[in-house]
Design a protein around this motif. Structure first.
Motif, PDB file in Angstrom:
ATOM      1  N   GLN A 295      -3.831   0.245   3.397  1.00 20.22           N
ATOM      2  CA  GLN A 295      -2.934  -0.502   4.281  1.00 20.22           C
ATOM      3  C   GLN A 295      -3.707  -1.599   5.031  1.00 20.22           C
TER       4      GLN A 295
ATOM      5  N   ASN B  36       6.312  -2.697   2.206  1.00 16.33           N
ATOM      6  CA  ASN B  36       6.061  -1.591   3.148  1.00 16.33           C
ATOM      7  C   ASN B  36       6.979  -1.758   4.351  1.00 16.33           C
TER       8      ASN B  36
ATOM      9  N   ALA C  83       0.868  -1.182   0.000  1.00 12.65           N
ATOM     10  CA  ALA C  83       0.000   0.000   0.000  1.00 12.65           C
ATOM     11  C   ALA C  83       0.902   1.228   0.000  1.00 12.65           C
TER      12      ALA C  83
ATOM     13  N   GLY D 269       2.094   7.129  -1.974  1.00 11.42           N
ATOM     14  CA  GLY D 269       2.761   7.760  -3.107  1.00 11.42           C
ATOM     15  C   GLY D 269       4.210   7.371  -3.294  1.00 11.42           C
TER      16      GLY D 269
ATOM     17  N   GLY E 210       5.312   3.176  -3.182  1.00 10.77           N
ATOM     18  CA  GLY E 210       4.898   2.490  -4.400  1.00 10.77           C
ATOM     19  C   GLY E 210       5.897   2.693  -5.521  1.00 10.77           C
TER      20      GLY E 210
HETATM   21  N1  LIG Z   1       4.148   7.398   2.994  1.00 15.24           N
HETATM   22  C1  LIG Z   1       4.219   6.052   2.594  1.00 15.24           C
HETATM   23  C2  LIG Z   1       3.177   5.183   3.234  1.00 15.24           C
HETATM   24  C3  LIG Z   1       3.643   3.770   3.345  1.00 15.24           C
HETATM   25  O1  LIG Z   1       4.680   3.726   4.248  1.00 15.24           O
HETATM   26  P1  LIG Z   1       5.682   2.547   4.440  1.00 15.24           P
HETATM   27  O2  LIG Z   1       6.925   3.196   4.915  1.00 15.24           O
HETATM   28  O3  LIG Z   1       5.088   1.624   5.410  1.00 15.24           O
HETATM   29  O4  LIG Z   1       5.898   1.845   3.136  1.00 15.24           O
HETATM   30  C4  LIG Z   1       4.216   5.979   1.078  1.00 15.24           C
HETATM   31  O5  LIG Z   1       4.792   6.838   0.458  1.00 15.24           O
HETATM   32  O6  LIG Z   1       3.654   5.089   0.494  1.00 15.24           O
END
Ligand SMILES: N[C@@H](CCOP(=O)(O)O)C(=O)O
Ligand SMILES: Cc1ncc(COP(=O)(O)O)c(C=O)c1O
Length: 464
Positions: free
Chosen positions: A198, A220, A139, A142, A145
């Motif tokens: 998430q 993640n 998830a 921005g 991913g």
């Molecule tokens: N801000 C993050 C959110 C996901 O965080 P993560 O560190 O658990 O991968 C993003 O840019 O997707």
């Protein structure tokens, strides 16, 4: 090194298996069984080392015998060889005590590259020679991913399914994900917010019928290897500013609590960290939790810092586990209560433990814009809105020790917000190529378990 689950009921794993596993089978997150400790002399010996050599020194105790020293060094050399700055994560001085740690010189222009470039290579290494096929489900608000997709696009034995909240990422962020043509990359825009994305990912890991069909992996910060790689730059920056002889404070724009938890790990390892400032936008659950013990969710408000528009911060669980005496059963009960009520109070031990190291600030849009203007006018630095949240908090918490704000994204990722605040429209660096010429490819789905898991099940490779 063995890794245990924060909820106490999943098998302990070694580094290789924890990297491939993602979420623990009991719904918890993996943490090292004990924190490795660096002496003052060992920290002093990091002075003058390159980023790669610092990374090898800091990560060796976590990796254990899953990689030889030569293998770890080769992976770090390859991962950080793709960064556009020789220092990988350079420090920039803003005024007497204020510094920026630029973490956005990787291929996708955000701090996520520091960990994900390495993680992509770790997946490749640990899967080589096996016929195991891994299905990554992630998830993103921005940045994770795009960094994860860049790290695994085209790699054999891996498919990646990445969920992002429809219309709630910047155009650059979305295109960095959706214009990658590799057949193993699958983008899903969900009709919902990041918290829902998430939660869907965790639900898929926790659903035996779904998880039993595929070799699921995580990119993640659920994945321990992500955080491990982020610990490195705390050491790298602090040593350059005088550690171990001088303590250094860090201000961290925070959403999912991964980046700042890596700072906590560095402190547990012996790095003299004066303070960790958790900087939130108006989605301030972490600020409320740290200042008053109230960890209760509200509605996620879209802001010019979309990557931090998060309420349920995954890695906060790791902190609560450590501060609460590492009692997996108690933490599981606390987290199940939170999942039911979407609210909880921190225990006294958790609050008092956090107060020893953490401070927090909530920064609204006006103060964020002021920080961007201050950086531009006083230090000639154009910074992105997320870094500006961190900088604003850093200036409020200034305390005559070096204060390092983590600059988590390149300003060009958020050109509209930067232009609104400073009048400057940052140009996209050449390394992102013809982003706006390329065709986008993604599906849009409802934010329901059935819609998303059915879609993934229709494309993913079942476990052999
Ligand atoms: N801000 C993050 C959110 C996901 O965080 P993560 O560190 O658990 O991968 C993003 O840019 O997707
Ligand atoms: C640019 C940027 N800044 C800050 C954050 C927050 O970091 P974390 O989720 O590790 O707290 C994110 C998302 O993770 C991000 O993409």
């Amino acid at each position: 090194m063995r890794y245990i689950s924060t909820r106490g009921a999943a098998p302990a794993l070694d580094f290789r298996d924890v990297t491939l596993a993602g979420l623990a089978a009991d719904g918890g997150l993996y943490v090292p069984e004990t924190w490795p400790s660096f002496s003052r002399d060992e920290i002093a010996a990091l002075a003058g080392l390159s980023y790669v050599d610092t990374a090898v020194a800091v990560m060796t105790p976590f990796v254990g015998d899953s990689l030889t020293p030569d293998e770890l060094k080769a992976l770090c050399t390859a991962a950080y060889g793709r960064f556009a700055h020789a220092a990988v994560t350079p420090l920039v001085q803003l005024d007497h005590d204020q510094w920026l740690l630029e973490l956005f010189h990787g291929p996708t222009l955000a701090f996520k590259d520091v960990a994900l470039q390495l993680l992509g290579l770790l997946f490749e290494k640990f899967l080589s020679g096996s016929d195991k096929h891994v299905t990554i489900v992630g998830a993103t608000s921005g940045d994770t991913g795009s960094a994860a997709i860049d790290a695994v696009a085209g790699r054999a034995g891996i498919d990646i399914f990445m969920l992002h909240p429809e219309g709630r990422v910047s155009d650059v962020q979305r295109r960095q994900m959706t214009t990658v043509g590799a057949p193993n990359v699958h983008n899903i825009a969900i009709r919902g917010d990041f918290d829902q994305a998430q939660a869907l990912v965790k639900a898929m890991f926790n659903d035996p019928a779904f998880a039993g069909r595929f070799n699921l992996s995580a990119v993640n910060s659920i994945n321990w290897a992500r955080l491990m790689a982020q610990v490195v730059y705390y050491f790298y920056a602090a040593v350059r500013l005088g550690a171990p002889g001088r303590a250094v404070a860090f201000s961290v724009p925070t959403g999912n609590f991964g980046d700042v938890f890596a700072g906590y790990v560095a402190a547990k390892m012996g790095l003299p960290v004066a303070k960790l400032v958790v900087a939130t936008n108006v989605n301030d659950i972490l600020h409320r939790a740290l200042s008053s013990g109230d960890y209760s969710t509200g509605t996620v408000v879209p802001t010019p810092t979309p990557s931090m528009d998060i309420q349920v911060s995954s890695n906060f669980e790791r902190l609560l586990f450590d501060l609460g005496g590492r009692d997996g059963a108690a933490l599981a009960a606390q987290m199940h209560g939170f999942e039911r009520a979407r609210a909880m109070q921190l225990s006294n031990a958790q609050r008092e433990g956090a107060a020893g190291l953490f401070a927090s600030e909530r920064v609204d849009v006006d103060d964020m814009a002021l920080a961007m203007r201050w950086a531009s006018e006083h230090a000639g630095q154009v910074i992105d809105p997320h870094s500006a949240i961190g900088l604003c908090a850093a200036r409020r918490q200034a305390d005559h020790v070096p204060m390092v704000t983590l600059a988590t994204a390149h300003p060009a990722k958020f050109r509209d917000a930067v232009e609104r605040a400073t009048g400057v429209r940052p140009a996209l660096p050449a390394r992102v190529g013809d982003l706006f010429e390329r065709e986008e490819r993604y599906v849009t789905l409802d934010a329901t378990f059935a819609a998303v898991s059915d879609y993934i099940a229709g494309l993913a490779t079942p476990r052999g």
